[in-house]
Structure formats: structure tokens, C-alpha cells
Scaffold this active site. Structure first.
Site, PDB file in Angstrom:
ATOM      1  N   ASP A 132     -33.565 -34.003 -22.195  1.00 57.79           N
ATOM      2  CA  ASP A 132     -32.109 -33.863 -22.290  1.00 57.79           C
ATOM      3  C   ASP A 132     -31.708 -32.467 -21.779  1.00 57.79           C
ATOM      4  O   ASP A 132     -32.312 -31.466 -22.162  1.00 57.79           O
ATOM      5  CB  ASP A 132     -31.723 -34.039 -23.773  1.00 57.79           C
ATOM      6  CG  ASP A 132     -30.228 -34.110 -24.001  1.00 57.79           C
ATOM      7  OD1 ASP A 132     -29.511 -34.582 -23.097  1.00 57.79           O
ATOM      8  OD2 ASP A 132     -29.776 -33.707 -25.094  1.00 57.79           O
TER       9      ASP A 132
ATOM     10  N   HIS B 251     -19.597 -31.621 -27.102  1.00 59.19           N
ATOM     11  CA  HIS B 251     -20.820 -31.326 -27.860  1.00 59.19           C
ATOM     12  C   HIS B 251     -20.491 -30.685 -29.217  1.00 59.19           C
ATOM     13  O   HIS B 251     -19.513 -29.961 -29.331  1.00 59.19           O
ATOM     14  CB  HIS B 251     -21.708 -30.348 -27.075  1.00 59.19           C
ATOM     15  CG  HIS B 251     -22.423 -30.988 -25.918  1.00 59.19           C
ATOM     16  ND1 HIS B 251     -22.413 -30.461 -24.656  1.00 59.19           N
ATOM     17  CD2 HIS B 251     -23.181 -32.109 -25.848  1.00 59.19           C
ATOM     18  CE1 HIS B 251     -23.136 -31.235 -23.853  1.00 59.19           C
ATOM     19  NE2 HIS B 251     -23.610 -32.242 -24.551  1.00 59.19           N
TER      20      HIS B 251
ATOM     21  N   ASP C  19     -26.959 -36.227 -31.201  1.00 62.40           N
ATOM     22  CA  ASP C  19     -27.814 -35.163 -31.731  1.00 62.40           C
ATOM     23  C   ASP C  19     -27.216 -34.622 -33.029  1.00 62.40           C
ATOM     24  O   ASP C  19     -27.852 -34.628 -34.089  1.00 62.40           O
ATOM     25  CB  ASP C  19     -27.926 -34.056 -30.665  1.00 62.40           C
ATOM     26  CG  ASP C  19     -28.862 -32.943 -31.106  1.00 62.40           C
ATOM     27  OD1 ASP C  19     -29.394 -33.006 -32.230  1.00 62.40           O
ATOM     28  OD2 ASP C  19     -29.062 -31.991 -30.328  1.00 62.40           O
TER      29      ASP C  19
HETATM   30  O1  G3H Z   1     -27.223 -34.280 -25.168  1.00 55.52           O
HETATM   31  C1  G3H Z   1     -26.985 -34.542 -26.370  1.00 55.52           C
HETATM   32  C2  G3H Z   1     -25.645 -34.953 -26.835  1.00 55.52           C
HETATM   33  O2  G3H Z   1     -24.732 -34.718 -25.806  1.00 55.52           O
HETATM   34  C3  G3H Z   1     -25.284 -34.349 -28.147  1.00 55.52           C
HETATM   35  O3  G3H Z   1     -23.955 -34.640 -28.503  1.00 55.52           O
HETATM   36  O4  G3H Z   1     -23.387 -32.932 -30.195  1.00 55.52           O
HETATM   37  O5  G3H Z   1     -22.137 -35.064 -30.091  1.00 55.52           O
HETATM   38  O6  G3H Z   1     -24.474 -35.081 -30.860  1.00 55.52           O
HETATM   39  P1  G3H Z   1     -23.472 -34.406 -29.999  1.00 55.52           P
HETATM   40 ZN    ZN Z   2     -25.383 -33.324 -24.077  1.00 57.46          ZN
END
Ligand code: G3H
Ligand code: ZN
Length: 389
Positions: free
Chosen positions: A98, A194, A273
Site C-alpha cells: 500500500d 485518510h 486501515d
Molecule cells: O491506504 C489505506 C487507506 O487509504 C486507509 O484509509 O484511513 O480511511 O482507513 P483510512
Molecule cells: Zn491510502
């Protein structure tokens, strides 16, 4: 079965119109939990390790400053562990990098056993992003490894990926990006963010998804769109964390009512995440403040001190340092206190991942995914399965 590349799973997603969750892990116990819950729902699984998560799993607690050597070590550790778990599992499993930062990080991941990689050139000017991504696609596809690119900028924080503002993806540029790079899937910016503070009243720009998918169809290009920053940030978990001494302010996520329509429109991979970090943090706080019979234990005390010093912290990597080695490797689980801590971690992962497997609609699709080796996939790319102009 052996780990598979992500491409066949993406093809299943396209064919049946569901979305596949991609769940971030920072340790072997978390990987076990992600796999176990996918097995329960007969769903294929995408486990993803972020670039700096590899540095963390390489044993560097100061992972924000992780070196390439740390990333190599971590990629090998999680690569071997997940391959072993996959071998004994009845579902197809992908290990995906990722937010790969640069070419060397991608190479380290592939050498460690990752079967799919993301190269995140979204901070670069368009032409530079195309060049970097093409270079990665060439290297990865020769080895049968799937590639995700990113176009457009998401706001928010995820490890060292940070931006204050977002720039939405231009659908025409997205199609050009697919055509010129040969990526299998593309992360777009269309209103997600994020981290745990995503803002009230989120409204996703579904038109960006529709326009991109429609244009891809017209051009005869295969592609799946990826939604980053998609955690739901469940209110009940945030409230529990705060009742247990945490201090999470303004936390909110992407409601399911916003995600369901974009899945129908063509979002096929959804990254989560933050929700995992939150559920694990709630469980650890609960164990330490409400349930533990081991208040005097030195490990419990050390974790408690860290949680008290930083009530806003919800990244387990930051407060589980006293049990770093056990957290990462899952070893030494004979100790009853460690067993309880590991159970907290696994249950937190399962609560979130199980909920999202159902929400995103991947239940029952495991048998529909073609199980193919990296060598076979590389051969398909050679024969034109992935197109680069
Ligand atoms: O790459 C990981 C995700 O974009 C994490 O997103 O902070 O909403 O879990 P999140
Ligand atoms: Zn991400």
C-alpha cells in the site's frame, strides 16, 4: 493455496460488480485475523502492508524514519508468514503493498513475496507520475505482480502520506493514465480522506467514478477503481475509546450510504486501515482499564503509561512498543498476558473486517476467483494482458 496476484481478483470484481475490501496489517497476528474472517465469509482476501508498515515489521519502532533495509526485512517477514497462512487456506489471498513510495520500496516488497504493489506518484506532476508508474508496471508485470497507481490527491494523514487539501481526479486524465501506464487498477480522489477526521456530511463525487468507468469501457481498457481513505470510523467505537480514557475529537468516516452507490458505479477495491486501528485500540484500552487481572504486570503497566501519555493516539504501533517483537511476529504466545493482548488485537481486526466484507459485498465470491501463479500471470501480460502504449 499459494498467494495469487491481485489481477484475477480484480477481474472477478469487474465481472460480478462487488467491491473487495483491502485491509492494512502491521503484524502477523493481524494477518491471521484478516484471513480467518475472510475464510468464514468465503471471500477472497487482500491483505496490505503500507510502505512504512514494512519498515515497522522490519523491527524499527521508529518506522516513520524507516530505511530501505528495514522495509526489505519487514517485507520478507510478512511475505513469508502470509504465504504460509495462504498455503493452508481454502480462499485466494493477495498480499499487496500500500502506498509504495518509490521504485526501490516496490522492489523490496516484491522480493519479500508481495504479489501486488501500489506505486503512489500522486504528489508528482502528471508526466512524472506516468513515467514512474510505467517503470514499476514494466518491472512488476514481468514478474506477474499486479500494479495499482494513484491519480489525484486525497487529503488527510496516513503514515507519511499527508496532504491538507484534495485535488479530485479528472476522469479523462485517469483513462489516459491507464492507457499510458498499463496499471491494473487506479486509486482516485473523489471525496474520501485518510485518517479518522474525515469531516461531517461527506458527499462522494460519484460522477467521477461513472465518467471514468464509462470512458474505460469505450476505450476497451481493463481497469478497476480504488477507494482509499474509506474507513467508516464507527461512532460506537470512538465513543467507547473516549469512555476508556481516550481523546478522539471530531472523528468521523465514510458512511455506508455513500459507499454503496459508488460500488455500483465501479469502485472495486476499498482500503481500510483507520477502523482496524480504532477497534484494536478500544480492545486494548478495555483490557487494560476494565478487564485485566494483571494490573501489576510490567508489560501492561508500560502500555498503560503510553496510552495515558497520548490519549489521542490510536495507532497500535505507537503504544505496543513494550511488546513490539511479539506483536509483529505473534511468537511466544505461551505467556497468558500476551495471549490476552493478542486476542484483543485479533478480535478488533475481525470486528471491522467482518463488517466490511458484508458491506462491500465480497461474501461468497472466493470460488469465483481464478487461482493463477505469478509465472502464469507474467505470461499473460507478455501476451498483451496488460497494455502499455
Ligand atoms: O491506504 C489505506 C487507506 O487509504 C486507509 O484509509 O484511513 O480511511 O482507513 P483510512
Ligand atoms: Zn491510502
Amino acid at each position: 493455496m499459494p498467494l495469487i496476484p491481485m489481477r484475477p481478483l480484480l477481474e472477478t470484481v469487474r465481472q460480478y460488480g462487488f467491491a473487495q475490501g483491502a485491509f492494512n496489517v502491521n503484524s502477523v497476528v493481524q494477518a491471521e485475523a484478516v484471513i480467518e474472517v475472510h475464510e468464514m465469509f468465503r471471500s477472497a482476501a487482500i491483505l496490505q502492508g503500507a510502505d512504512l508498515a514494512n519498515a515497522f515489521m522490519g523491527g524499527n519502532a521508529n518506522f516513520m524514519k524507516g530505511t530501505l533495509e528495514d522495509k526489505r526485512k519487514g517485507a520478507k517477514l510478512i511475505g513469508e508468514a502470509v504465504a504460509k497462512l495462504a498455503k493452508n487456506s481454502p480462499i485466494p489471498i493477495v498480499l499487496h503493498l500500500d502506498h509504495g513510495k518509490d521504485f526501490d520500496s516496490v522492489k523490496a516488497a516484491i522480493e519479500g513475496g508481495y504479489t501486488s504493489v501500489m506505486i503512489d506518484g500522486s504528489h508528482l506532476p502528471f508526466e512524472e507520475n506516468v513515467d514512474l508508474t510505467r517503470e514499476v508496471v514494466q518491472y512488476a508485470h514481468e514478474r506477474g505482480v499486479t500494479v495499482e497507481g494513484e491519480l489525484g490527491v486525497l487529503s488527510g494523514v496516513e503514515d507519511d502520506v499527508f496532504s491538507e487539501h484534495s485535488t479530485y481526479t479528472n476522469p479523462l486524465k485517469a483513462v489516459e493514465f491507464f492507457r499510458r501506464t498499463g496499471v491494473d487498477c487506479l486509486a482516485i480522489s473523489y471525496g474520501t480522506k485518510h485518517g479518522a477526521v474525515k469531516g461531517d456530511n461527506i458527499q462522494l463525487r460519484k460522477e467521477i467514478v461513472i465518467a471514468t468507468m464509462e470512458n474505460l469501457k469505450h476505450e476497451g481498457i481493463f481497469g478497476v477503481l480504488v477507494s482509499h481513505g474509506s474507513s467508516a470510523v464507527p461512532r460506537y467505537i470512538v465513543e467507547e475509546i473516549n469512555q476508556l480514557g481516550g481523546k478522539l475529537a471530531q472523528a468521523n468516516g465514510i458512511p455506508s450510504s455513500e459507499l454503496k452507490p459508488v460500488i455500483r458505479a465501479g469502485i472495486g477495491k476499498i482500503n481500510v486501515d483507520t477502523d482496524i486501528r480504532l477497534a484494536v485500540t478500544r480492545n486494548i484500552r478495555e483490557l487494560i482499564y476494565n478487564l485485566t487481572n494483571h494490573v501489576k504486570d510490567h508489560m501492561i503497566q508500560a502500555i498503560r503509561e503510553r496510552l495515558e501519555q497520548a490519549p489521542e493516539q490510536f495507532d497500535p504501533r505507537a503504544y505496543l512498543t513494550p511488546i513490539l517483537e511479539n506483536f509483529i511476529t505473534g511468537d511466544d504466545q505461551k505467556d497468558p498476558i500476551l495471549q490476552e493482548l493478542m486476542a484483543c488485537i485479533k478480535n478488533g481486526v475481525k470486528e471491522v473486517v467482518g463488517t466490511q466484507i458484508v458491506e462491500f459485498g465480497s461474501v461468497g465470491y472466493a470460488p469465483k476467483v481464478e487461482v493463477i501463479s505469478l509465472e502464469e500471470m507474467a505470461e499473460r501480460y507478455r501476451k498483451g494482458g496488460g497494455r502499455i502504449e
